[in-house]
Write a protein that holds these residues in place. Structure first.
Motif, mmCIF file in Angstrom:
data_model
loop_
_atom_site.group_PDB
_atom_site.id
_atom_site.type_symbol
_atom_site.label_atom_id
_atom_site.label_comp_id
_atom_site.label_asym_id
_atom_site.label_seq_id
_atom_site.Cartn_x
_atom_site.Cartn_y
_atom_site.Cartn_z
ATOM 1 N N GLY A 36 0.789 -1.200 0.000
ATOM 2 C CA GLY A 36 0.000 0.000 0.000
ATOM 3 C C GLY A 36 0.833 1.267 0.000
ATOM 4 O O GLY A 36 2.039 1.257 -0.208
ATOM 5 N N SER A 39 -0.155 4.596 4.220
ATOM 6 C CA SER A 39 -1.133 5.374 4.973
ATOM 7 C C SER A 39 -1.499 4.709 6.287
ATOM 8 O O SER A 39 -2.171 5.287 7.119
ATOM 9 N N GLY A 40 -1.077 3.473 6.471
ATOM 10 C CA GLY A 40 -1.398 2.767 7.706
ATOM 11 C C GLY A 40 -2.566 1.809 7.546
ATOM 12 O O GLY A 40 -2.765 0.935 8.374
ATOM 13 N N SER A 41 -3.341 1.953 6.475
ATOM 14 C CA SER A 41 -4.462 1.052 6.245
ATOM 15 C C SER A 41 -3.958 -0.221 5.589
ATOM 16 O O SER A 41 -3.013 -0.199 4.805
ATOM 17 N N GLN A 42 -4.594 -1.337 5.906
ATOM 18 C CA GLN A 42 -4.161 -2.614 5.361
ATOM 19 C C GLN A 42 -4.893 -2.944 4.073
ATOM 20 O O GLN A 42 -6.061 -2.579 3.892
ATOM 21 N N LYS A 44 -7.064 -4.718 1.478
ATOM 22 C CA LYS A 44 -8.262 -5.537 1.633
ATOM 23 C C LYS A 44 -8.677 -6.233 0.332
ATOM 24 O O LYS A 44 -9.558 -7.084 0.340
ATOM 25 N N GLN A 244 3.267 -5.633 6.872
ATOM 26 C CA GLN A 244 2.451 -4.435 6.730
ATOM 27 C C GLN A 244 0.955 -4.721 6.789
ATOM 28 O O GLN A 244 0.166 -3.794 6.993
ATOM 29 N N ASN A 245 0.561 -5.994 6.607
ATOM 30 C CA ASN A 245 -0.865 -6.341 6.551
ATOM 31 C C ASN A 245 -1.183 -7.570 7.410
ATOM 32 O O ASN A 245 -1.781 -8.533 6.928
ATOM 33 N N ASP A 247 -3.324 -8.282 9.797
ATOM 34 C CA ASP A 247 -4.736 -8.645 9.973
ATOM 35 C C ASP A 247 -5.300 -9.255 8.695
ATOM 36 O O ASP A 247 -6.072 -10.218 8.731
ATOM 37 N N THR A 248 -4.906 -8.680 7.557
ATOM 38 C CA THR A 248 -5.337 -9.222 6.265
ATOM 39 C C THR A 248 -4.811 -10.635 6.079
ATOM 40 O O THR A 248 -5.545 -11.536 5.641
#
Length: 345
Positions: A36, A39-42, A44, A244-245, A247-248
């Motif tokens: 990504g 931005s901190g978002s994982q 999806k 970086q992901n 949880d995903t």
């Protein structure tokens, strides 16, 4: 279900070319695929490659709702297991599946990857057989000296099993070297065997079942007879993507684990019906006939968890062949079960 994900007519030279990627290419990838924008978002939406006329475990997991808020984005069909994990390593996709020996080779080429869950294997329903003509004089490993053995690719799953069969049946390295493995596309293997262009042919899945139904062939040995039920391949992701992901990765891995167990505990007819529906819904103009021959994904362990032996066997084999340095890897360097939440409290 090895044939669905990893069957290939790729030559050993092509495979080694795939592994000749630079560390820079592996570490770069695309920003989207490998973590990504920062931005901190994982991530999806996971990009992946499929296979014509078949349903992979992630596709099944998505249809069953086990991937929760994750989406799959199909970017095309893979030509082979090595190519599939190469695409994941370079960031063109987010995950890929291949024979564990191919995973080790890619890691040996400085690709920072980790296997997260088993993707296929061999059991009493789904297995690879080394077949000869019914009246063939070949009855033992020693009878293979000087004979041609057709398989989908060299330096991978079926050559590894052939080498193990020869070794475990007492052939010296000198004699084993006289057995000639040849690349024969799976769709041509039965014909090549019957026309005596080869003396032994590897057959799996629908091609095996159809050949057996026609008659006139018999197995010399099968991979399940040789090793017992075993998981042979895994889904890999880059270490960067995992970091970086997390949880995903956890949602993906646990969802695939649930799909494995659903396929194992659900009546076969219901699984085939569900897969047929999935293939028709995705609208890729595919023939669903081969799905009628589906038996299992062949994964040995509960929830697809990866044991050391899934990698140790091939680490030893590649070390003996000189394709990796002896002691270069231990199994835990290559996989993690950390993100597989199936069966946990």
């Amino acid at each position: 279900m090895a044939a669905a994900f990893t069957s290939t007519s790729t030559s050993r030279r092509q495979f080694l070319t795939l592994l000749g990627i630079s560390a820079a290419a592996v570490s770069c990838g695309t920003a989207t695929a490998n973590g990504g924008s920062g931005s901190g978002s994982q991530i999806k939406t996971l990009k992946y490659q499929g296979a014509v006329g078949s349903v992979s475990l992630p596709e099944l997991a998505a249809d069953l709702g086990h991937l929760e808020d994750l989406k799959l984005e199909w970017v095309g069909n893979t030509i082979s297991g090595p190519q599939d994990i190469q695409s994941a390593a370079t960031g063109q996709t987010h995950f890929g599946s291949a024979f564990n020996g191919a995973v080790i080779k890619l890691a040996a080429g400085n690709a920072p990857i980790k296997a997260v869950i088993s993707s296929y294997g061999s059991d009493q329903y789904s297995y690879g057989g080394y077949f000869v003509l019914e009246d063939s004089p070949i009855r033992s490993a020693r009878d293979l000296v000087g004979k041609k053995v057709g398989m989908n690719t060299l330096g991978a799953h079926y050559q590894a099993l052939l080498d193990l069969y020869l070794s475990r049946n007492g052939l010296s390295k000198a004699d084993a070297a006289k057995v000639e493995p040849l690349v024969v596309p799976p769709v041509n293997t039965e014909q090549a065997l019957r026309q005596k262009q080869i003396e032994v042919g590897v057959l799996t899945g629908i091609l095996r079942d159809k050949a057996l139904a026609t008659g006139g062939i018999r197995p010399l040995f099968t991979d399940v007879e040789l090793l017992g039920p075993f998981s042979a391949g895994t889904y890999i992701m880059t270490e960067r993507f995992i970091k970086q992901n997390p949880d995903t990765v956890r949602t993906f891995t646990t969802g695939v684990a649930k799909a494995i167990e659903w396929s194992r505990t659900t009546p076969r007819e219901e699984v085939v019906a569900r897969m047929t529906e999935i293939v028709k819904k995705r609208g890729r103009n595919e023939d669903t006939a081969a799905l009628q021959y589906w038996h299992s994904y062949g994964i040995a362990e509960h929830g697809g968890r990866i044991p050391d032996k899934s990698f140790q066997l091939w680490i030893d084999w590649l070390g003996e062949r000189g394709e990796i340095k002896k002691g270069q890897f231990k199994p835990s360097d290559l996989y993690t079960n950390e993100f597989n939440g199936f069966g946990k409290g």
